[in-house]
Design a protein around this motif. Sequence first.
Motif, PDB file in Angstrom:
ATOM      1  N   SER A  11      26.748  -4.931  12.583  1.00  0.00           N
ATOM      2  CA  SER A  11      26.222  -5.833  13.998  1.00  0.00           C
ATOM      3  C   SER A  11      25.395  -5.067  14.939  1.00  0.00           C
ATOM      4  O   SER A  11      24.423  -5.535  15.354  1.00  0.00           O
ATOM      5  CB  SER A  11      27.431  -6.504  14.437  1.00  0.00           C
ATOM      6  OG  SER A  11      28.225  -7.213  13.529  1.00  0.00           O
ATOM      7  N   HIS A  69      18.357  -8.409   4.586  1.00  0.00           N
ATOM      8  CA  HIS A  69      18.000  -9.534   5.449  1.00  0.00           C
ATOM      9  C   HIS A  69      17.306  -9.087   6.860  1.00  0.00           C
ATOM     10  O   HIS A  69      17.467  -7.649   7.196  1.00  0.00           O
ATOM     11  CB  HIS A  69      18.876 -10.745   5.742  1.00  0.00           C
ATOM     12  CG  HIS A  69      20.263  -9.946   6.464  1.00  0.00           C
ATOM     13  ND1 HIS A  69      20.820  -8.990   6.087  1.00  0.00           N
ATOM     14  CD2 HIS A  69      20.989 -10.429   7.358  1.00  0.00           C
ATOM     15  CE1 HIS A  69      21.888  -8.594   6.661  1.00  0.00           C
ATOM     16  NE2 HIS A  69      21.950  -9.540   7.748  1.00  0.00           N
ATOM     17  N   ASP A  73      20.664  -5.334  13.015  1.00  0.00           N
ATOM     18  CA  ASP A  73      20.998  -4.166  12.492  1.00  0.00           C
ATOM     19  C   ASP A  73      20.814  -3.648  10.959  1.00  0.00           C
ATOM     20  O   ASP A  73      21.226  -2.542  10.785  1.00  0.00           O
ATOM     21  CB  ASP A  73      22.736  -4.344  12.456  1.00  0.00           C
ATOM     22  CG  ASP A  73      23.174  -5.667  11.778  1.00  0.00           C
ATOM     23  OD1 ASP A  73      22.368  -6.743  11.658  1.00  0.00           O
ATOM     24  OD2 ASP A  73      24.341  -5.715  10.924  1.00  0.00           O
ATOM     25  N   HIS A  74      19.855  -4.375  10.357  1.00  0.00           N
ATOM     26  CA  HIS A  74      19.588  -4.016   9.061  1.00  0.00           C
ATOM     27  C   HIS A  74      17.708  -3.578   9.106  1.00  0.00           C
ATOM     28  O   HIS A  74      17.304  -3.331   8.010  1.00  0.00           O
ATOM     29  CB  HIS A  74      19.669  -5.267   8.144  1.00  0.00           C
ATOM     30  CG  HIS A  74      20.976  -5.608   8.108  1.00  0.00           C
ATOM     31  ND1 HIS A  74      21.885  -5.009   6.950  1.00  0.00           N
ATOM     32  CD2 HIS A  74      21.980  -5.992   8.854  1.00  0.00           C
ATOM     33  CE1 HIS A  74      23.159  -5.351   7.103  1.00  0.00           C
ATOM     34  NE2 HIS A  74      22.977  -6.154   8.222  1.00  0.00           N
ATOM     35  N   ASP A 172      24.765  -8.563   4.084  1.00  0.00           N
ATOM     36  CA  ASP A 172      26.176  -9.186   4.912  1.00  0.00           C
ATOM     37  C   ASP A 172      26.519 -10.487   3.847  1.00  0.00           C
ATOM     38  O   ASP A 172      25.605 -11.251   3.407  1.00  0.00           O
ATOM     39  CB  ASP A 172      25.890  -9.639   6.111  1.00  0.00           C
ATOM     40  CG  ASP A 172      25.484  -8.365   7.004  1.00  0.00           C
ATOM     41  OD1 ASP A 172      25.445  -7.088   6.533  1.00  0.00           O
ATOM     42  OD2 ASP A 172      25.079  -8.639   8.141  1.00  0.00           O
ATOM     43  N   HIS A 223      30.653 -12.652   7.142  1.00  0.00           N
ATOM     44  CA  HIS A 223      31.234 -11.293   6.707  1.00  0.00           C
ATOM     45  C   HIS A 223      32.444 -11.525   6.035  1.00  0.00           C
ATOM     46  O   HIS A 223      33.070 -12.448   6.004  1.00  0.00           O
ATOM     47  CB  HIS A 223      31.239 -10.287   8.037  1.00  0.00           C
ATOM     48  CG  HIS A 223      29.942 -10.118   8.609  1.00  0.00           C
ATOM     49  ND1 HIS A 223      29.039  -9.381   8.255  1.00  0.00           N
ATOM     50  CD2 HIS A 223      29.521 -10.912  10.014  1.00  0.00           C
ATOM     51  CE1 HIS A 223      27.897  -9.384   8.928  1.00  0.00           C
ATOM     52  NE2 HIS A 223      28.576 -10.139   9.964  1.00  0.00           N
ATOM     53  N   HIS A 245      29.728  -1.666   6.674  1.00  0.00           N
ATOM     54  CA  HIS A 245      29.476  -2.851   7.690  1.00  0.00           C
ATOM     55  C   HIS A 245      30.669  -2.925   8.596  1.00  0.00           C
ATOM     56  O   HIS A 245      31.078  -3.958   8.855  1.00  0.00           O
ATOM     57  CB  HIS A 245      29.026  -4.042   7.048  1.00  0.00           C
ATOM     58  CG  HIS A 245      28.356  -5.018   8.023  1.00  0.00           C
ATOM     59  ND1 HIS A 245      28.549  -5.708   8.931  1.00  0.00           N
ATOM     60  CD2 HIS A 245      26.882  -4.968   8.098  1.00  0.00           C
ATOM     61  CE1 HIS A 245      27.522  -6.286   9.602  1.00  0.00           C
ATOM     62  NE2 HIS A 245      26.478  -5.825   9.269  1.00  0.00           N
TER      63      HIS A 245
END
Length: 520
Positions: A11, A69, A73-74, A172, A223, A245
């Motif tokens: 996140s 995605h 945070d990615h 996620d 999640h 994660h």
Amino acid sequence: MRVQFWGTRGSIATPGANTARYGGNTSCIEVRSARGTLVVIDCGTGGRALAQKLMTNNAGGRGTILISHTHWDHIQGIPFFDPLYVPANEWDVYGPKGLRESVREVLSGQMQYMYFPVSLEQCAANIRYHDLVEGSFAIDDFRVSTRYLNHPTLTLGYWLQVDGATLVYACDHEPYSRVLGLGEGRIAGEDLRHADFMQGADLLIHDAQYTAQEYLEKMGWGHSPVEYVLKLAEHAAVQRVALTHHDPRRDDDAIERLMAPIRRSTSVDVFAAYEGQVVELKGRPNTAPPDLRGELAEIPAGKEVASPLVLLRVANRDISGLICEGLQAESIRVRPLDNIHEAVVSVAQEYPALAIIEHDPPRTDGIAICRALRRQVPEHRLPVLLVAEREDINVNGTAGISDWLINPFTLAQARTKVRTWLLRTAHKRMEGRTDAAEKGVASIHRFVAAAASPGAGKGRKLPRALDRRDVQGRPGIDSDKAALLWMYGREIADFDSPAFSKKLGEIIADATSNVRRKAG
Ligand SMILES: [Zn+2]
Ligand SMILES: [Zn+2]
């Protein structure tokens, strides 16, 4: 295969003394084959330290980034990924294709003038962007497969195989079945397909942001609870599981408190991934050849998905309002699904990509409607998304339900479910597609749909054979016979196979020649 974790936090980046052991940077994983092929999975804030290592070692000349995605945070490490700024470097960036927007467009969004001083266009390396749907492809010596995950935005899980070892990254992701997420029920439906995706992996890296208890409060956030991940891993005979994660509220001590009872309660080899951790996967000599059936995962640049159509049968105004808002936001056409016959005709003529049906007994029995639809239209022709307050996975197989949208849901969840199912069939609906087989099947669909129509022969343009009358002036083939031919055909072979088309063609030719003889 060598795997190194550069970011394990979920996140939002969570730096500080209390997260120093497991790390505060967000998702980023470096994977290398024995031959030296470099694949980076996700590029959250952890990507910055990886980039610096690559620059220092002069090892970032060529590589691939796989993006699950485009939540922050990615991807937040991408603007800080130095190898992308070096002119002679060669990089490939893969990510999930949107319905309208490409991976490149979404990534350049986070580097617009108001958000970042350098634009994506100013990255001087030779960067190729690739738009993915579900399917398979190769990156040098790696074989890669993708599968959609369950998250409030379109998200891909990655299966990678190289040097006889298999890695699956699923982050996620939330359980499809909320009952399963709470630790009850069995793995079925889409969860079973998710388990199949990780079958026999040497290492599974999976979202495990919550516990089952916390999940009760976090349903729909996208999640997974730890307990669900372990259940899947056990079912899929996964060798090792890396939980990642980590929830930003869970500091190092809390992660360790969480892991102690988990390790005691499972036979699965499980660990909480930490920043900097290296895992070497030894290839197994008897690794089965990868099952890479299915379409190529990449949609060629410039190819657009034809404007999709969705059939909708939802009486509840709040629900239909929210779904229509979602469909409108995606520029998707909607047609009401009032009766099965109309749905069959629509499938034959308009290629709808999805049907959304409400199930709210006793007022409306969506499962019965789905069953009736399935007697006429196979699932791969028209997936059905059932909207209900709780899923009943036991009926999935028998009723032909493809997926559930659990009410209450958010606009983002509705949009993502629809996107997932539309893009699953994207290859079939590429603009300008002129596949002969597809056309052949379409003509049979039209033939049968028209023949099955209650008003067949009256005002409808039917195939000539149906216009013929027997000696008493009765129609050559009535709607019941046509429906029988349809069902008989489906018994013989898979609906879309050449065998089916050929056999049904023979039956129709036979039936119409009898008509001609009688009529003559
Ligand atoms: Zn995330
Ligand atoms: Zn996310």
